[in-house]
Design a protein around this motif. Structure first.
Motif, PDB file in Angstrom:
ATOM      1  N   GLY A 134       4.959  -5.720  -0.478  1.00 35.82           N
ATOM      2  CA  GLY A 134       3.801  -6.856   0.163  1.00 35.82           C
ATOM      3  C   GLY A 134       3.999  -6.678   1.667  1.00 35.82           C
ATOM      4  O   GLY A 134       2.928  -6.888   2.446  1.00 35.82           O
ATOM      5  N   GLU A 135       4.124  -5.682   1.716  1.00 36.73           N
ATOM      6  CA  GLU A 135       4.489  -5.482   3.493  1.00 36.73           C
ATOM      7  C   GLU A 135       3.704  -4.429   4.227  1.00 36.73           C
ATOM      8  O   GLU A 135       3.861  -3.392   3.558  1.00 36.73           O
ATOM      9  N   THR A 136       3.753  -4.036   5.505  1.00 34.25           N
ATOM     10  CA  THR A 136       2.670  -3.510   5.525  1.00 34.25           C
ATOM     11  C   THR A 136       3.478  -2.913   7.672  1.00 34.25           C
ATOM     12  O   THR A 136       4.099  -3.839   8.208  1.00 34.25           O
ATOM     13  N   LEU A 137       3.379  -1.693   7.108  1.00 39.68           N
ATOM     14  CA  LEU A 137       4.829  -0.986   8.513  1.00 39.68           C
ATOM     15  C   LEU A 137       4.114  -0.167   9.570  1.00 39.68           C
ATOM     16  O   LEU A 137       3.239   0.904   8.358  1.00 39.68           O
ATOM     17  N   SER A 138       4.302   0.247  10.624  1.00 40.92           N
ATOM     18  CA  SER A 138       3.139   1.510  10.863  1.00 40.92           C
ATOM     19  C   SER A 138       5.186   2.237  11.773  1.00 40.92           C
ATOM     20  O   SER A 138       5.889   1.201  12.025  1.00 40.92           O
ATOM     21  N   SER A 139       4.276   3.589  11.893  1.00 39.94           N
ATOM     22  CA  SER A 139       5.406   4.150  13.253  1.00 39.94           C
ATOM     23  C   SER A 139       5.520   3.729  14.312  1.00 39.94           C
ATOM     24  O   SER A 139       7.080   3.803  14.950  1.00 39.94           O
ATOM     25  N   ARG A 140       4.762   2.940  14.956  1.00 40.77           N
ATOM     26  CA  ARG A 140       5.518   2.288  16.114  1.00 40.77           C
ATOM     27  C   ARG A 140       5.587   0.993  16.547  1.00 40.77           C
ATOM     28  O   ARG A 140       6.911   1.182  16.564  1.00 40.77           O
TER      29      ARG A 140
END
Length: 520
Positions: free
Chosen positions: A456-462
């Motif tokens: 349920g989580e969204t992650l980015s490289s930044r």
């Protein structure tokens, strides 16, 4: 005393006690001994004897257990493999391990005989089918029907150091390197576990991993040797694991770390009563510290974590008494083991300094089969060189840092993937990560982190770059983050890192940076 003599001792002490539970079948010591007697005769009747190598292509089953015991009685050797082993891999194993007979599930044998007949080194008369009958093959069930009443187990003179199991392993290559275990090796490892974990004839042991794996073989042999009971699962699921503990009042098990992570999630909703469980051991790979802490609190039993290698068995153990204070370690050397940390020249290093983990062990393997060079390289002056990296702290606790082959050399500096993974795993949105090095023209190798996001989580490289900025030194910073749904894994849940590396071979992460530098 050979393995079968422990069985014979316990059938005298506990003839009607349950020895094995599998699915809906329960066998007493009397019944398992009789099945073993029948199979021992049947195998000897077709020419199996001391030194004969038998390939095993079976799922978890009663037949697997009786085969182990009958082969031990005859002084023969089994070569256990997954029933899903491909025909090409099986052909390689037959050649590398000098297999003369195969006992296999009928579907696995059918796949094998689907190969070109010109390639097959074994005739059907040397294959024993379990389940359905196959034309030309021997039938496992039919073989057990006729046996003289005068035939007895335990009458052969079998030395403890007789070859018993050849475990197929290839590491990160496709070339098999069979590890030879004697009956004595397996007995010593079982007795070592008995001492370490306080196992008695009252214990009921759960087997939840495939029987072709060394851990499961030990979990079957420990009860045979101690007079206890083993419950063998057909296939692992966290829900069924908890159900089996409740149903059979299981007291002891060794579980793979990936299994325990799934069990922890299931524990929150289960209605199963696991209060019978007095001791659980985590093996094969390390748990994250927060998961380890939760398991210790939730399972309410003695919780151990061990480090080891196939060749030497259990090397260190983190016991319940010190687990919370030393969560970052894998414990102290177990009885019969001496740990030494050495540099590239195999000289001892200082306390707290990372080097290769080597050890002396009374539970070590015999040798690599038909590979004297590999045996001599790995065993020097009684020390086995594991290929793993780590260090000993001031209290003698071992800290595992990763595989020697997995060290990333970036800009001439050694980087240990586990150090980076330990930081990334503390990010609340990271479920699991794996860090590798890929070839790079600027740094030699560049650090790449593969990430599985929490549900349920969204992650980015930044976001991860900022998180690691002040938590890792410059040469540890990943140059790329790759988000995936899962990693390539072994059947026991270990990440197959070289497959991740293969995906990024030739990627050249710093090509953009070099272009900017040239333009300026």
């Amino acid at each position: 005393m050979g393995i079968v003599h422990y069985l014979l001792k316990n059938v005298e002490l506990f003839p009607d006690k349950t020895a094995i539970i599998f699915a809906d079948t329960s066998l007493s010591y009397r019944e398992i001994t009789e099945q073993t007697r029948r199979l021992s005769y049947a195998l000897s009747d077709i020419g199996v004897g001391k030194g004969t190598h038998i390939g095993i292509l079976l799922n978890n089953s009663i037949e697997f257990v009786t085969t182990m015991l009958a082969v031990a009685d005859l002084g023969a050797t089994i070569v256990p493999m997954s029933s899903t082993t491909s025909s090409n891999a099986l052909l390689t194993a037959i050649s590398a391990s000098d297999i003369r007979y195969i006992i296999g599930w009928h579907a696995a044998l059918k796949d094998f005989f689907g190969c070109s007949q010109e390639k097959l080194p074994l005739s059907r008369q040397h294959c024993i089918s379990v389940g359905r009958e196959i034309d030309g093959c021997l039938s496992f069930n039919e073989m057990l029907k006729t046996v003289p009443k005068t035939y007895e187990l335990g009458k052969r003179v079998i030395d403890d150091e007789t070859d018993f199991i050849l475990t197929m392993t290839s590491g990160s290559t496709s070339d098999p390197k069979p590890i030879v275990f004697t009956q004595g090796t397996k007995i010593r490892r079982s007795l070592g576990a008995q001492e370490l974990y306080g196992i008695t004839d009252k214990d009921i042991t759960l087997v939840a991993t495939p029987l072709y794996h060394s851990i499961s073989q030990r979990l079957v042999l420990i009860p045979i040797i101690t007079g206890g009971t083993s419950v063998i699962m057909q296939k692992f699921t966290p829900k069924n694991w908890l159900t089996q503990i409740d149903r059979h009042k299981v007291t002891f098990s060794i579980a793979v770390s990936s299994q325990l992570e799934m069990i922890l999630r299931e524990l929150r909703d289960t209605e199963s009563d696991i209060s019978s469980l007095r001791c659980i051991v985590c093996c094969c790979s390390l748990l994250k510290n927060d998961i380890k802490s939760c398991l210790i609190k939730e399972m309410k039993c003695d919780f151990h974590e061990c480090y080891g290698a196939s060749e030497v068995g259990t090397v260190s153990n983190l016991s319940p008494e010190t687990s919370l204070e030393k969560l970052h370690t894998v414990g102290k050397a177990v009885p019969g083991v001496e740990i030494k940390i050495v540099d590239n020249r195999r000289n001892p290093v200082a306390i707290g300094e990372i080097g290769e983990i080597s050890c002396k062990s009374t539970m070590r393997f015999s040798r690599y089969y038909n590979n004297e060079e590999a045996t001599l390289q790995s065993m020097v002056d009684g020390l086995f060189y594991t290929g793993d990296m780590g260090y000993l702290d001031e209290d003698g606790y071992l800290v595992f840092s990763g595989r020697k082959k997995e060290i990333i050399i970036t800009g001439g500096t050694n980087v240990y993937p586990m150090d980076i993974e330990a930081i990334l795993n503390t990010h609340p949105k990271v479920k699991e990560c794996a860090v590798i090095g890929v070839e790079d023209k600027r740094f030699g190798e560049a650090v790449v982190a593969f990430i599985i996001s929490a549900e349920g989580e969204t992650l980015s490289s930044r976001e991860l770059q900022l998180y690691c900025l002040h938590r890792l030194v410059d040469f540890q910073q990943p140059l790329a983050y790759v988000f995936v749904d899962d990693f390539p894994r072994t059947e026991l849940g270990k990440v197959i890192r070289h497959k991740l590396t293969d995906q990024y071979r030739g990627y050249d992460l710093t090509s953009g940076i070099r272009t900017i530098l040239r333009d300026n």
